[in-house]
Design a protein around this motif. Sequence first.
Motif, PDB file in Angstrom:
ATOM      1  N   VAL A   1       0.653  -1.137  -0.158  1.00  0.00           N
ATOM      2  CA  VAL A   1       0.300   0.286  -0.178  1.00  0.00           C
ATOM      3  C   VAL A   1       0.691   1.569  -0.255  1.00  0.00           C
ATOM      4  CG1 VAL A   1      -1.750   1.385   1.173  1.00  0.00           C
ATOM      5  CG2 VAL A   1      -1.689  -1.497   0.684  1.00  0.00           C
ATOM      6  N   ILE A   2       0.494   2.065  -0.756  1.00  0.00           N
ATOM      7  CA  ILE A   2       1.996   3.208  -0.997  1.00  0.00           C
ATOM      8  C   ILE A   2       0.250   4.057  -0.366  1.00  0.00           C
ATOM      9  CG2 ILE A   2       2.440   4.905  -2.836  1.00  0.00           C
ATOM     10  CD1 ILE A   2       2.852   2.926  -3.841  1.00  0.00           C
ATOM     11  N   GLY A   3       0.452   4.730   0.693  1.00  0.00           N
ATOM     12  CA  GLY A   3       0.697   5.624   1.739  1.00  0.00           C
ATOM     13  C   GLY A   3      -0.992   5.210   2.242  1.00  0.00           C
TER      14      GLY A   3
ATOM     15  N   ILE B   1      -8.657   6.360   4.296  1.00  0.00           N
ATOM     16  CA  ILE B   1      -9.920   5.612   3.662  1.00  0.00           C
ATOM     17  C   ILE B   1      -9.013   4.205   3.983  1.00  0.00           C
ATOM     18  CG2 ILE B   1      -8.573   5.668   2.051  1.00  0.00           C
ATOM     19  CD1 ILE B   1     -11.433   4.984   0.744  1.00  0.00           C
ATOM     20  N   ALA B   2      -7.309   3.787   4.031  1.00  0.00           N
ATOM     21  CA  ALA B   2      -6.703   3.246   4.219  1.00  0.00           C
ATOM     22  C   ALA B   2      -6.480   1.967   5.372  1.00  0.00           C
ATOM     23  CB  ALA B   2      -5.446   3.393   3.653  1.00  0.00           C
ATOM     24  N   ILE B   3      -6.610   3.024   6.491  1.00  0.00           N
ATOM     25  CA  ILE B   3      -6.455   2.643   7.582  1.00  0.00           C
ATOM     26  C   ILE B   3      -8.045   2.204   7.924  1.00  0.00           C
ATOM     27  CG2 ILE B   3      -6.385   3.564  10.174  1.00  0.00           C
ATOM     28  CD1 ILE B   3      -4.144   4.964   9.100  1.00  0.00           C
ATOM     29  N   ARG B   4      -8.984   2.572   7.715  1.00  0.00           N
ATOM     30  CA  ARG B   4     -10.539   2.250   7.796  1.00  0.00           C
ATOM     31  C   ARG B   4     -11.097   1.397   7.213  1.00  0.00           C
ATOM     32  NH1 ARG B   4     -14.479   4.630   7.561  1.00  0.00           N
ATOM     33  NH2 ARG B   4     -13.153   6.639   6.606  1.00  0.00           N
TER      34      ARG B   4
ATOM     35  N   LEU C   1      -7.234  -1.916   4.299  1.00  0.00           N
ATOM     36  CA  LEU C   1      -6.129  -2.545   4.902  1.00  0.00           C
ATOM     37  C   LEU C   1      -6.381  -3.660   5.822  1.00  0.00           C
ATOM     38  CD1 LEU C   1      -3.545   0.335   6.013  1.00  0.00           C
ATOM     39  CD2 LEU C   1      -3.540  -1.372   4.834  1.00  0.00           C
ATOM     40  N   PRO C   2      -7.905  -3.497   6.743  1.00  0.00           N
ATOM     41  CA  PRO C   2      -8.064  -4.331   7.607  1.00  0.00           C
ATOM     42  C   PRO C   2      -9.414  -5.594   6.129  1.00  0.00           C
ATOM     43  CG  PRO C   2      -8.805  -2.012   8.204  1.00  0.00           C
ATOM     44  CD  PRO C   2      -8.460  -2.180   7.090  1.00  0.00           C
ATOM     45  N   VAL C   3      -9.493  -5.331   5.179  1.00  0.00           N
ATOM     46  CA  VAL C   3      -9.942  -6.512   3.953  1.00  0.00           C
ATOM     47  C   VAL C   3      -8.734  -6.911   3.905  1.00  0.00           C
ATOM     48  CG1 VAL C   3     -10.912  -6.654   2.283  1.00  0.00           C
ATOM     49  CG2 VAL C   3     -12.045  -4.633   4.117  1.00  0.00           C
TER      50      VAL C   3
ATOM     51  N   TYR D   1      -1.574  -1.312  -4.020  1.00  0.00           N
ATOM     52  CA  TYR D   1      -2.820  -0.234  -3.473  1.00  0.00           C
ATOM     53  C   TYR D   1      -2.574   1.509  -3.043  1.00  0.00           C
ATOM     54  CZ  TYR D   1      -7.139   2.088  -1.013  1.00  0.00           C
ATOM     55  OH  TYR D   1      -7.591   3.234  -0.364  1.00  0.00           O
ATOM     56  N   ILE D   2      -3.213   2.375  -4.112  1.00  0.00           N
ATOM     57  CA  ILE D   2      -3.032   3.862  -4.294  1.00  0.00           C
ATOM     58  C   ILE D   2      -4.108   4.132  -3.836  1.00  0.00           C
ATOM     59  CG2 ILE D   2      -1.618   5.617  -5.065  1.00  0.00           C
ATOM     60  CD1 ILE D   2      -0.682   3.818  -6.902  1.00  0.00           C
ATOM     61  N   PRO D   3      -3.987   4.598  -2.499  1.00  0.00           N
ATOM     62  CA  PRO D   3      -4.874   5.646  -1.751  1.00  0.00           C
ATOM     63  C   PRO D   3      -4.466   7.396  -1.357  1.00  0.00           C
ATOM     64  CG  PRO D   3      -3.706   4.650   0.348  1.00  0.00           C
ATOM     65  CD  PRO D   3      -2.809   4.626  -0.948  1.00  0.00           C
ATOM     66  N   LEU D   4      -3.773   7.580  -2.193  1.00  0.00           N
ATOM     67  CA  LEU D   4      -2.663   9.168  -2.139  1.00  0.00           C
ATOM     68  C   LEU D   4      -4.066   9.858  -2.600  1.00  0.00           C
ATOM     69  CD1 LEU D   4       0.800   8.305  -3.381  1.00  0.00           C
ATOM     70  CD2 LEU D   4       0.251   8.429  -1.375  1.00  0.00           C
TER      71      LEU D   4
END
Length: 334
Positions: free
Chosen positions: A3-5, A9-12, A15-17, A65-68
């Motif tokens: 994961v880049i960033g 949204i990534a943390i909540r 990433l858990p999924v 996955y890029i959530p920047l």
Amino acid sequence: MGVIGTANIAIRRILPVLAAHDRVDLVAVASRDKARAERVGAVFGCRGVGDYAALLESEDLDAVYIPLPPGMHHEWALRALRSGKHVLVEKPMSDAYEKTLELISTASELGLVLAENFMFLHHSQHAAVAAMLDGAVGELRQFSGTFAVPPLAPDSFRYQAGLGGGALLDVGVYPLRAAQLYLAGELEVLGACLRVDEATGVDVAGSVLLSDARGVTAQLDFGFEHSYRSTYALWGRRGRVSVRRAFTPPEQLKPVVRIEQQDVVTERSLPEDNQVFNAMDAFVRAALGEGPATGDTSATLRQALLVDRVRRTARLVGSGARGHELLGETPGVR
């Protein structure tokens, strides 16, 4: 997968999924703040990397996955593709049509999966609504859609023009994408308005009027200055169907669809669904060779082109509009 960033949204949500998915080995998460990357990595059982480029050099990664912020999507998605990685990038895929086209072309040339993370498209309620149209709505005449949220934290990238901030690219893209599920072919932008904030120079609210070749219209509204609203409706000869939690329904929610016909109003409860898992699973299956290499690229390109047309058409209003009009720019989406 990496994961880049370390966006919220990534943390909540993401990433858990990914950490729990039985076909994903979550290897690393990157942040320009190495300590933050290590903290996040510790939570999800992977290593933390203090540099985006270093993560892409990892030989144990197949996909990222890029959530920047939107203004950074093109650079890092392109670099990831050129490093041989499949890419899932947050919506919008980029902040300009030409950039999106380059990403899709690159992925196709390299035989890699590239997907835009519009998670709402993976919720079963939309297929259920589409199946109701003939009986409940009849010949479609009008689509309306709204996605708006209360003001965000002042330091959010959404208020930073250089990072691709602004309401159009953040919340406006949702009703635009939803309209394309029900209207046919290329859509014409009949009119648009973006309200620009003087302090930040980005668009904080807007409205768009679209039409397809049949004359079916779409009225769309979005912004950062409203009470929360996430809905769309379809109105036709026989009736009107409205979806109350269209874009961000919780996984435990059983969506309620309202059907209005003459003097009869019916509310139908649909099965709960997990659009976050479904979106991640669709990407994983594609990366494993069980789906199309680049997903629905035609829909992604139509979306990017439509956003560009809205920006070119939009009348800019508000205290921050002057100057951007003279430059021919839409603030927040440069």
